[in-house]
Structures are given as structure tokens and as C-alpha cells.
Design an enzyme around this catalytic site. Structure first.
Site, PDB file in Angstrom:
ATOM      1  N   ASP A  49     105.272  17.569  -1.438  1.00  0.00           N
ATOM      2  CA  ASP A  49     105.672  18.291  -2.648  1.00  0.00           C
ATOM      3  C   ASP A  49     107.016  18.946  -2.399  1.00  0.00           C
ATOM      4  O   ASP A  49     107.301  19.385  -1.286  1.00  0.00           O
ATOM      5  CB  ASP A  49     104.615  19.349  -2.999  1.00  0.00           C
ATOM      6  CG  ASP A  49     104.642  19.704  -4.472  1.00  0.00           C
ATOM      7  OD1 ASP A  49     103.660  19.391  -5.178  1.00  0.00           O
ATOM      8  OD2 ASP A  49     105.652  20.282  -4.940  1.00  0.00           O
TER       9      ASP A  49
ATOM     10  N   LYS B 100     104.557  26.189  -1.974  1.00  0.00           N
ATOM     11  CA  LYS B 100     103.246  25.565  -2.153  1.00  0.00           C
ATOM     12  C   LYS B 100     102.795  24.874  -0.861  1.00  0.00           C
ATOM     13  O   LYS B 100     101.651  24.998  -0.421  1.00  0.00           O
ATOM     14  CB  LYS B 100     103.342  24.542  -3.279  1.00  0.00           C
ATOM     15  CG  LYS B 100     102.069  24.278  -4.011  1.00  0.00           C
ATOM     16  CD  LYS B 100     102.431  23.404  -5.187  1.00  0.00           C
ATOM     17  CE  LYS B 100     101.250  23.054  -6.012  1.00  0.00           C
ATOM     18  NZ  LYS B 100     101.596  22.059  -7.019  1.00  0.00           N
TER      19      LYS B 100
ATOM     20  N   LYS C  16      93.372   4.331 -19.346  1.00  0.00           N
ATOM     21  CA  LYS C  16      93.347   5.784 -19.162  1.00  0.00           C
ATOM     22  C   LYS C  16      93.444   6.531 -20.494  1.00  0.00           C
ATOM     23  O   LYS C  16      92.658   7.430 -20.799  1.00  0.00           O
ATOM     24  CB  LYS C  16      94.506   6.179 -18.236  1.00  0.00           C
ATOM     25  CG  LYS C  16      94.819   7.645 -18.180  1.00  0.00           C
ATOM     26  CD  LYS C  16      93.714   8.424 -17.509  1.00  0.00           C
ATOM     27  CE  LYS C  16      93.923   9.912 -17.707  1.00  0.00           C
ATOM     28  NZ  LYS C  16      93.093  10.720 -16.864  1.00  0.00           N
TER      29      LYS C  16
ATOM     30  N   CYS D  24      94.538  17.627 -20.462  1.00  0.00           N
ATOM     31  CA  CYS D  24      94.488  16.167 -20.633  1.00  0.00           C
ATOM     32  C   CYS D  24      94.289  15.699 -22.069  1.00  0.00           C
ATOM     33  O   CYS D  24      95.141  14.992 -22.608  1.00  0.00           O
ATOM     34  CB  CYS D  24      93.391  15.595 -19.748  1.00  0.00           C
ATOM     35  SG  CYS D  24      93.578  16.097 -18.042  1.00  0.00           S
TER      36      CYS D  24
ATOM     37  N   LYS E  86      87.400  25.580 -20.260  1.00  0.00           N
ATOM     38  CA  LYS E  86      86.010  25.237 -19.938  1.00  0.00           C
ATOM     39  C   LYS E  86      85.653  25.989 -18.655  1.00  0.00           C
ATOM     40  O   LYS E  86      86.548  26.546 -18.002  1.00  0.00           O
ATOM     41  CB  LYS E  86      85.838  23.731 -19.786  1.00  0.00           C
ATOM     42  CG  LYS E  86      86.572  23.149 -18.591  1.00  0.00           C
ATOM     43  CD  LYS E  86      86.178  21.707 -18.414  1.00  0.00           C
ATOM     44  CE  LYS E  86      86.675  21.188 -17.085  1.00  0.00           C
ATOM     45  NZ  LYS E  86      86.273  19.825 -16.825  1.00  0.00           N
TER      46      LYS E  86
HETATM   47  C1  UGA Z   1      89.231  15.080 -18.904  1.00  0.00           C
HETATM   48  C2  UGA Z   1      88.328  13.858 -18.702  1.00  0.00           C
HETATM   49  O1  UGA Z   1      86.950  14.227 -18.873  1.00  0.00           O
HETATM   50  C3  UGA Z   1      88.528  13.258 -17.297  1.00  0.00           C
HETATM   51  O2  UGA Z   1      87.745  12.073 -17.176  1.00  0.00           O
HETATM   52  C4  UGA Z   1      90.021  12.923 -17.131  1.00  0.00           C
HETATM   53  O3  UGA Z   1      90.298  12.395 -15.863  1.00  0.00           O
HETATM   54  C5  UGA Z   1      90.820  14.181 -17.310  1.00  0.00           C
HETATM   55  O4  UGA Z   1      90.578  14.708 -18.622  1.00  0.00           O
HETATM   56  C6  UGA Z   1      92.288  13.834 -17.124  1.00  0.00           C
HETATM   57  O5  UGA Z   1      92.822  13.056 -17.920  1.00  0.00           O
HETATM   58  O6  UGA Z   1      92.876  14.224 -16.106  1.00  0.00           O
HETATM   59  P1  UGA Z   1      89.080  17.684 -18.229  1.00  0.00           P
HETATM   60  O7  UGA Z   1      90.244  17.884 -19.139  1.00  0.00           O
HETATM   61  O8  UGA Z   1      89.108  18.290 -16.873  1.00  0.00           O
HETATM   62  O9  UGA Z   1      88.797  16.104 -17.993  1.00  0.00           O
HETATM   63  O10 UGA Z   1      87.822  18.315 -18.954  1.00  0.00           O
HETATM   64  P2  UGA Z   1      86.542  17.813 -19.774  1.00  0.00           P
HETATM   65  O11 UGA Z   1      85.324  18.186 -19.023  1.00  0.00           O
HETATM   66  O12 UGA Z   1      86.673  16.421 -20.191  1.00  0.00           O
HETATM   67  O13 UGA Z   1      86.633  18.764 -21.057  1.00  0.00           O
HETATM   68  C7  UGA Z   1      87.751  18.722 -21.949  1.00  0.00           C
HETATM   69  C8  UGA Z   1      87.516  19.616 -23.141  1.00  0.00           C
HETATM   70  O14 UGA Z   1      86.504  19.083 -23.987  1.00  0.00           O
HETATM   71  C9  UGA Z   1      87.055  21.039 -22.795  1.00  0.00           C
HETATM   72  O15 UGA Z   1      87.751  21.939 -23.635  1.00  0.00           O
HETATM   73  C10 UGA Z   1      85.580  21.022 -23.113  1.00  0.00           C
HETATM   74  O16 UGA Z   1      85.074  22.286 -23.449  1.00  0.00           O
HETATM   75  C11 UGA Z   1      85.532  20.078 -24.286  1.00  0.00           C
HETATM   76  N1  UGA Z   1      84.225  19.421 -24.477  1.00  0.00           N
HETATM   77  C12 UGA Z   1      83.766  18.522 -23.562  1.00  0.00           C
HETATM   78  C13 UGA Z   1      83.475  19.693 -25.616  1.00  0.00           C
HETATM   79  O17 UGA Z   1      83.884  20.508 -26.479  1.00  0.00           O
HETATM   80  N2  UGA Z   1      82.282  19.046 -25.782  1.00  0.00           N
HETATM   81  C14 UGA Z   1      81.805  18.157 -24.901  1.00  0.00           C
HETATM   82  O18 UGA Z   1      80.713  17.593 -25.143  1.00  0.00           O
HETATM   83  C15 UGA Z   1      82.569  17.895 -23.754  1.00  0.00           C
END
Ligand code: UGA
Length: 434
Positions: free
Chosen positions: A30, A35, A207, A263, A324
Site C-alpha cells: 500500500d 497504514k 460481479k 457496494c 449493517k
Molecule cells: C455486498 C454483497 O453481499 C457481497 O457479496 C459483495 O462482495 C459486497 O457487497 C461487495 O461488493 O464488496 P456488503 O455490502 O458487505 O456485501 O453487505 P450486505 O450484507 O450485502 O448488505 C448490504 C445492505 O443490504 C445492508 O445495508 C443491509 O442492511 C441490506 N440488506 C441486506 C437488507 O436490507 N436486507 C437483506 O435481506 C439483506
């Protein structure tokens, strides 16, 4: 095998640590010297359960090291992963690829022998080709391949997602590169994890399609929740009833305040941009983005309606700030829509979050930060449960009733049961439940 991981952000650090756990020699690079210094001292710059122990044990075993000097890492590596940030470009929503291209150029100058350059950053379709052209330009005579290997890690369970993924996707038409990637992921194939080999552009699109589809499920169930509220049905039972159909699946059907994070919001916008540029509009993804935006903007109105139409002069306790649980990440969190709207309308906000306060402070300077839920609730007129951290799942209900000026709760994650809250004397509202 030897791996260079360029970028020690979320994806680079988790992937680097996990590859070293597989037994490979990993050097994480990095440009941010502070960091790297922190990492060398065993300090982990992000909150991710289990990552500190994984980094510590692999660093101790000599399989994982950190440097600011790409030249120390690249020569002799079998694979060089690019895992740098691709933020949304200001103004147009396109993924900003300047860090990817800069990394490619620098890697190119250092390559000495056949190497596979692997893109782990989330990059628009066609970026692998650009990276290849950049490297070819610097090293016209060298043999190398550029592959795409998108990540599917969720913050908060990233290590588990890396170690036990549903699938690994690898995009390259080179058999030599496939062989290198096959060997890197060998510990997973022993566990019979499907490894999908495909062309590079297809892999890049997988993706975005995956994240956009997951976002679609969320916006879909959120709209169903609104309909449930209008007709007196229960969205959790609707989700269960449809999710038991194997073709639909039960995951990602939790209604809530709208999706956030680093994401889904960024990737849906970037996909829309790609689609627009190619003259192929994606109407469904467009609607998904709109539904989510409007949902977050309407959160303050829900609070208002529970406080007789005005929040002016009222105190609102907000439990949870991150997008989350199990992360300290505030990016695109619903809190960033809800809280400023409440403050603008004259409310006082008292908030707490187990890990997110440090990131939240500069983004939400106008609120009072509390150490725990009870301190936040003390003297408030309503409690809003925004993020479903475990710490908020078993609150002492009689105690919070005695701390509130009036027993009111807006549960945006459906953590509590309506009948129990009613029996406890609360005016209680949740998402899509009677
Ligand atoms: C997401 C994807 O789940 C990963 O597979 C992916 O690799 C990642 O993005 C990325 O592109 O790097 P992440 O953003 O860490 O992961 O979080 P999630 O668990 O997917 O949740 C995303 C959002 O959706 C949160 O705000 C969560 O509260 C919301 N959510 C999720 C809901 O409102 N309802 C659900 O049923 C699930």
C-alpha cells in the site's frame, strides 16, 4: 506460491490474509506508509471479526508481510492482485479507475517473468482489457495474462465468505492463467467449492449482476413491506412463504430501512452507467435504485408520524449508525438520510453504535453520541432501532420504558415482536407487519 496484493483496503487485506492462511506467501502493498506501519505493528485499520487473529498468526508464521515498496513484492510473484478502490466518480456515477490504471502501470514496469495480474477490484466490463493494454505498453515483450477474479465478501463475515464461498469466479481465456488461479484456490476445490472459469468480460459482469440482483431482492421485499402495511399483511411471513420456493430462496429478503454500504449503492449506479453508455438501459436496476433512495428519504417521516406530525423540540434516540451490524462502515448508511432530516426539522438526536461512532462523528457532527442504548434513550421521546446489532436485540424493555418520556419505538429492522411490545405498553411500529 507467491502473491502480491496491491491495496490493503477491505478486499486486499482480507484476501491477502486468507490466501496466506491457505499457505501461500503473500506480500501486501500500500502507498499509505502510516497504514503499512500500523499493519506491521499488528494494528488492523478496519473492523472485521477474526481478521486481527488471522493477520497475526500468518505474519508470525512468515507467510504474510507488508510493504510500501511494490518493487520488493512484484518480481518473483506468481500472481499480482489488484485490489485498490474504485469509488464512484464525482458527478457521473462511473467507477473511478485511476487507482487501477496507476497500479497496472507500476506493476508493468516491475514484471520480470510470466505473471498473472488478477483484478479483484470491482471494475466495469472491459477494464481487464485496458489493464492488459497498459502493461503491454510498458513491457511489450513480456509474457503475462490479465484475469478477472471478483470478490463476493460481505463486511462482517468476509473471512467466512472467503474461506467457504458459494463459488469462485475466474475470467480469463488463458489456460496458463487458469492453472495459476486453480492452484491458488486449491484448498477450496478440495472442499468442492465450484470454480467457474469464464471469459474476462463475463466475469467482470457477473460481479455487477450479482450485487444488482441482491439489491433487487431487497428493494422488492421493501416494496412488498409497504404493501403489507397498506393491506394489513406480514412481510416476514410473505418472505418466508416465497423464500421456501427453491427458485426464489430465503436469503436477502429482510425488509428494512433500505440498503447501504460501500457496494450495492455504488455498483448499481456503475452498472447503470455502463448500460447507458452502451445504449442498453436497465429498467429494473434503475427502479431498484429509485426505490431505495426514496425509502431512505422517507425514514424521517415515519418518525414524524409517530410524534404527532412534528419532531421539532423532540428528542430521538437512534440505536445503530452503521449500514449493517459487525462493521464500522458508515458509507451510504440509512443513518445519513434519517439523522440530518430529523435535525433539520428541529429534533435533538442521541445515538449510539458499538463500532461506528468514530466514522460517524465527522459525517454527523450535530448529534450527541452515547456509550450505550440506555444512555441514548434516557429522556428521549422515541427510540428508533436502525441497525440490528446484537447489543440491541435483547434490550430491557421495562427499563427503556422508564427512561423514555413516552413509550414509543420505531423498529426499522423488525427485531422485536409487535404483540410483546404492545403488551409492554409501547406504541410500536416496525416494517411491513401489522
Ligand atoms: C455486498 C454483497 O453481499 C457481497 O457479496 C459483495 O462482495 C459486497 O457487497 C461487495 O461488493 O464488496 P456488503 O455490502 O458487505 O456485501 O453487505 P450486505 O450484507 O450485502 O448488505 C448490504 C445492505 O443490504 C445492508 O445495508 C443491509 O442492511 C441490506 N440488506 C441486506 C437488507 O436490507 N436486507 C437483506 O435481506 C439483506
Amino acid at each position: 506460491m507467491r502473491i502480491t496484493m496491491v491495496g490493503t483496503g477491505y478486499v486486499g487485506l482480507v484476501s491477502g490474509a486468507c490466501f496466506s492462511e491457505f499457505g501461500h506467501d503473500v506480500i501486501c502493498v500500500d502507498k499509505d506508509a502510516s497504514k503499512i506501519a500500523r499493519l506491521e505493528n499488528g494494528e488492523i485499520p478496519i473492523f472485521e471479526p477474526g481478521l486481527d487473529a488471522l493477520v497475526e498468526s500468518n505474519a508470525k508464521a512468515g507467510r504474510l508481510s507488508f510493504t510500501t515498496d511494490l518493487a520488493e513484492a512484484v518480481p518473483g510473484s506468481d500472481a499480482v492482485f489488484i485490489a485498490v478502490g474504485t469509488p464512484s466518480r464525482r458527478g457521473d456515477g462511473h467507477a473511478d479507475l485511476q487507482y487501477v490504471y496507476a497500479a497496472a502501470k507500476e506493476i508493468g514496469t516491475l514484471l520480470e517473468d510470466y505473471t498473472v495480474i488478477v483484478n479483484k477490484s470491482t471494475v466495469p466490463v472491459g477494464t481487464g482489457g485496458e489493464v492488459e493494454a497498459i502493461i503491454r505498453d510498458v513491457k511489450p515483450a513480456l509474457e503475462f495474462d490479465v484475469a478477472s477474479n471478483p470478490e463476493f465478501l460481505r463486511e462482517g463475515s468476509a473471512i467466512e465468505d472467503f474461506m467457504r464461498p458459494d463459488r469462485v469466479v475466474v475470467g480469463t481465456s488463458s489456460e496458463r492463467a487458469r492453472d495459476v488461479l486453480r492452484r491458488l484456490y486449491r484448498p477450496l476445490s478440495l472442499r468442492e467449492t465450484p470454480i467457474l472459469f469464464t471469459e474476462r468480460t463475463t466475469s467482470e459482469l457477473i460481479k455487477y449482476a450479482a450485487n444488482s440482483f441482491l439489491a433487487t431482492k431487497i428493494s422488492f421485499i421493501n416494496e412488498m413491506a409497504d404493501l403489507c402495511e397498506a393491506v394489513g399483511a406480514n412481510v416476514q411471513e410473505v418472505a418466508k412463504g416465497i423464500g421456501l420456493d427453491g427458485r426464489i430462496g430465503s436469503k436477502f429478503l429482510h425488509a428494512g430501512p433500505g440498503y447501504g454500504g460501500s457496494c450495492f449503492p455504488k455498483d448499481t449506479l456503475a452498472l447503470l452507467k455502463t448500460a447507458e453508455d452502451t445504449g442498453m438501459p436497465l429498467r429494473i436496476v434503475n427502479a431498484v435504485v429509485d426505490v431505495n433512495k426514496m425509502r431512505k428519504e422517507a425514514l424521517a417521516d415515519r418518525v414524524k408520524s409517530m410524534l404527532d406530525g412534528s419532531v421539532s423540540g423532540k428528542t430521538v434516540a437512534v440505536l445503530g449508525l452503521t449500514f449493517k451490524p459487525n462493521t464500522d462502515d458508515m458509507r451510504d448508511s440509512p443513518a445519513l438520510d434519517l439523522i440530518p432530516a430529523l435535525v433539520n426539522e428541529g429534533a435533538t438526536v442521541r445515538a449510539c453504535d458499538p463500532e461506528g461512532v468514530e466514522q460517524a462523528r465527522p459525517m454527523l457532527p450535530e448529534i450527541t453520541y452515547c456509550d450505550d442504548a440506555y444512555e441514548a434513550i434516557d429522556g428521549a421521546d422515541i427510540v428508533v432501532l436502525l441497525t440490528e446489532w446484537n447489543a440491541f436485540r435483547a434490550l430491557d424493555i421495562p427499563r427503556i420504558k422508564s427512561l423514555l418520556t413516552a413509550p414509543k419505538m420505531l423498529d426499522l429492522r423488525n427485531v422485536y415482536r409487535a404483540d410483546e411490545m404492545r403488551d409492554a405498553g409501547f406504541t410500536y411500529q416496525s416494517i411491513g407487519r401489522p
